[in-house]
Design a protein around this motif. Structure first.
Motif, PDB file in Angstrom:
ATOM      1  N   VAL A  12      60.531  19.239  17.359  1.00 31.15           N
ATOM      2  CA  VAL A  12      60.319  19.567  16.076  1.00 31.15           C
ATOM      3  C   VAL A  12      59.018  20.197  15.961  1.00 31.15           C
ATOM      4  O   VAL A  12      57.789  19.950  16.154  1.00 31.15           O
ATOM      5  CB  VAL A  12      60.282  18.534  14.799  1.00 31.15           C
ATOM      6  CG1 VAL A  12      59.234  17.400  14.330  1.00 31.15           C
ATOM      7  CG2 VAL A  12      60.249  19.332  13.753  1.00 31.15           C
ATOM      8  N   GLN A  13      58.753  21.241  15.375  1.00 28.88           N
ATOM      9  CA  GLN A  13      57.492  21.937  15.315  1.00 28.88           C
ATOM     10  C   GLN A  13      56.114  21.263  14.097  1.00 28.88           C
ATOM     11  O   GLN A  13      56.857  20.365  13.353  1.00 28.88           O
ATOM     12  CB  GLN A  13      57.299  23.389  14.631  1.00 28.88           C
ATOM     13  CG  GLN A  13      57.908  24.293  15.916  1.00 28.88           C
ATOM     14  CD  GLN A  13      57.725  26.516  15.580  1.00 28.88           C
ATOM     15  OE1 GLN A  13      58.192  26.593  14.352  1.00 28.88           O
ATOM     16  NE2 GLN A  13      57.307  26.670  16.339  1.00 28.88           N
ATOM     17  N   SER A  14      55.473  21.670  14.227  1.00 29.72           N
ATOM     18  CA  SER A  14      54.475  21.509  13.724  1.00 29.72           C
ATOM     19  C   SER A  14      54.828  21.594  11.820  1.00 29.72           C
ATOM     20  O   SER A  14      54.802  22.332  11.284  1.00 29.72           O
ATOM     21  CB  SER A  14      52.661  21.792  13.678  1.00 29.72           C
ATOM     22  OG  SER A  14      51.749  21.056  12.746  1.00 29.72           O
ATOM     23  N   GLY A  15      54.768  19.689  10.739  1.00 30.69           N
ATOM     24  CA  GLY A  15      54.977  20.661   9.661  1.00 30.69           C
ATOM     25  C   GLY A  15      56.527  19.948   9.616  1.00 30.69           C
ATOM     26  O   GLY A  15      56.944  19.563   8.393  1.00 30.69           O
ATOM     27  N   GLY A  16      57.172  19.917  10.268  1.00 29.48           N
ATOM     28  CA  GLY A  16      58.857  19.452  10.471  1.00 29.48           C
ATOM     29  C   GLY A  16      59.170  18.103  10.012  1.00 29.48           C
ATOM     30  O   GLY A  16      58.246  17.399   9.957  1.00 29.48           O
ATOM     31  N   SER A  17      60.234  18.007  10.008  1.00 29.60           N
ATOM     32  CA  SER A  17      60.497  16.413   9.854  1.00 29.60           C
ATOM     33  C   SER A  17      61.427  16.505  10.713  1.00 29.60           C
ATOM     34  O   SER A  17      62.477  16.988  11.621  1.00 29.60           O
ATOM     35  CB  SER A  17      60.884  16.556   8.883  1.00 29.60           C
ATOM     36  OG  SER A  17      60.432  16.298   7.357  1.00 29.60           O
ATOM     37  N   ARG A  67      53.423   9.410   4.749  1.00 32.49           N
ATOM     38  CA  ARG A  67      53.898  11.073   5.844  1.00 32.49           C
ATOM     39  C   ARG A  67      55.124  10.214   5.346  1.00 32.49           C
ATOM     40  O   ARG A  67      56.375  11.233   6.113  1.00 32.49           O
ATOM     41  CB  ARG A  67      53.045  11.085   6.523  1.00 32.49           C
ATOM     42  CG  ARG A  67      52.233  12.613   6.530  1.00 32.49           C
ATOM     43  CD  ARG A  67      51.391  13.170   8.014  1.00 32.49           C
ATOM     44  NE  ARG A  67      51.014  12.295   8.718  1.00 32.49           N
ATOM     45  CZ  ARG A  67      51.551  12.124  10.360  1.00 32.49           C
ATOM     46  NH1 ARG A  67      52.020  13.284  10.180  1.00 32.49           N
ATOM     47  NH2 ARG A  67      50.666  11.235  10.770  1.00 32.49           N
ATOM     48  N   PHE A  68      55.473   8.754   6.178  1.00 31.45           N
ATOM     49  CA  PHE A  68      56.502   8.265   6.502  1.00 31.45           C
ATOM     50  C   PHE A  68      56.596   7.707   5.564  1.00 31.45           C
ATOM     51  O   PHE A  68      56.030   7.137   4.907  1.00 31.45           O
ATOM     52  CB  PHE A  68      55.756   7.405   8.092  1.00 31.45           C
ATOM     53  CG  PHE A  68      55.593   8.431   9.093  1.00 31.45           C
ATOM     54  CD1 PHE A  68      55.641   9.411   9.778  1.00 31.45           C
ATOM     55  CD2 PHE A  68      56.033   7.827  10.747  1.00 31.45           C
ATOM     56  CE1 PHE A  68      55.361  10.713  10.390  1.00 31.45           C
ATOM     57  CE2 PHE A  68      55.613   8.594  11.998  1.00 31.45           C
ATOM     58  CZ  PHE A  68      55.113   9.899  11.813  1.00 31.45           C
ATOM     59  N   THR A  69      58.301   7.129   6.396  1.00 34.01           N
ATOM     60  CA  THR A  69      59.213   5.974   4.659  1.00 34.01           C
ATOM     61  C   THR A  69      59.887   5.396   5.599  1.00 34.01           C
ATOM     62  O   THR A  69      60.837   5.921   5.977  1.00 34.01           O
ATOM     63  CB  THR A  69      59.563   7.294   3.623  1.00 34.01           C
ATOM     64  OG1 THR A  69      58.437   8.021   2.729  1.00 34.01           O
ATOM     65  CG2 THR A  69      59.574   6.141   2.495  1.00 34.01           C
ATOM     66  N   GLN A  87      52.581  15.233  13.343  1.00 35.91           N
ATOM     67  CA  GLN A  87      51.846  16.428  13.694  1.00 35.91           C
ATOM     68  C   GLN A  87      51.860  16.405  15.176  1.00 35.91           C
ATOM     69  O   GLN A  87      52.406  15.477  15.280  1.00 35.91           O
ATOM     70  CB  GLN A  87      50.370  15.957  13.296  1.00 35.91           C
ATOM     71  CG  GLN A  87      50.067  16.277  11.504  1.00 35.91           C
ATOM     72  CD  GLN A  87      50.721  17.759  11.487  1.00 35.91           C
ATOM     73  OE1 GLN A  87      49.778  18.856  11.897  1.00 35.91           O
ATOM     74  NE2 GLN A  87      51.008  18.263  10.140  1.00 35.91           N
ATOM     75  N   PRO A  88      51.050  17.227  15.932  1.00 39.45           N
ATOM     76  CA  PRO A  88      51.277  16.337  17.802  1.00 39.45           C
ATOM     77  C   PRO A  88      50.801  15.410  17.848  1.00 39.45           C
ATOM     78  O   PRO A  88      51.551  14.754  18.117  1.00 39.45           O
ATOM     79  CB  PRO A  88      50.825  17.861  18.284  1.00 39.45           C
ATOM     80  CG  PRO A  88      49.794  18.840  16.736  1.00 39.45           C
ATOM     81  CD  PRO A  88      50.366  18.254  15.494  1.00 39.45           C
TER      82      PRO A  88
END
Length: 127
Positions: A12-17, A67-69, A87-88
């Motif tokens: 995924v790209q940065s900011g993705g989920s 950010r994580f759940t 994030q990377p």
């Protein structure tokens, strides 16, 4: 013996989920806390999150808080790790592991205290 089977991950790209899942032997899952760890080649496995046996108590490492759940579907004996705003530096192989202390996650989430492991799932975040 508890068997853990992982699914999910990807690129995924940065900011993705992304979402990771860890499914345990149904008859035993309530007797273990489940921890999530990640590992980058050449580095030690580090703790990311933990959820207790009944899914009511959770812990997070500082880098992923907010950010994580982590959640648990007791009916399916499955623990999910929802990862948002990736994030990377989140890139790595993610593993779920089982800890025999089920009423709450251990005060320190240490790799050596977890007995059973999933097969791992790759998460790659590009900038």
């Amino acid at each position: 013996q508890l068997h853990l089977v992982q699914s999910g991950g990807g690129s995924v790209q940065s900011g993705g989920s992304l979402r990771l899942s860890c499914t345990a032997s149904a008859s035993l899952s309530e007797y273990y806390s489940i921890g999530w760890f990640r590992q980058v080649s050449g580095k030690e496995r580090e703790a990311v999150s933990c959820i207790n046996g009944n899914g009511q108590s959770t812990k997070y490492a500082d880098p992923v808080k907010g950010r994580f759940t982590v959640s648990k579907d007791n009916a399916r004996a499955t623990v999910h790790l929802q990862m948002n705003n990736l994030q990377p530096q989140d890139t790595g192989t993610y593993y779920c592991g089982a800890h025999p202390q089920h009423h709450d996650c251990p005060a320190q989430i240490l790799v050596g205290d977890f007995r059973f492991w999933g097969q791992g799932a790759q998460v790659t975040v590009s900038s």
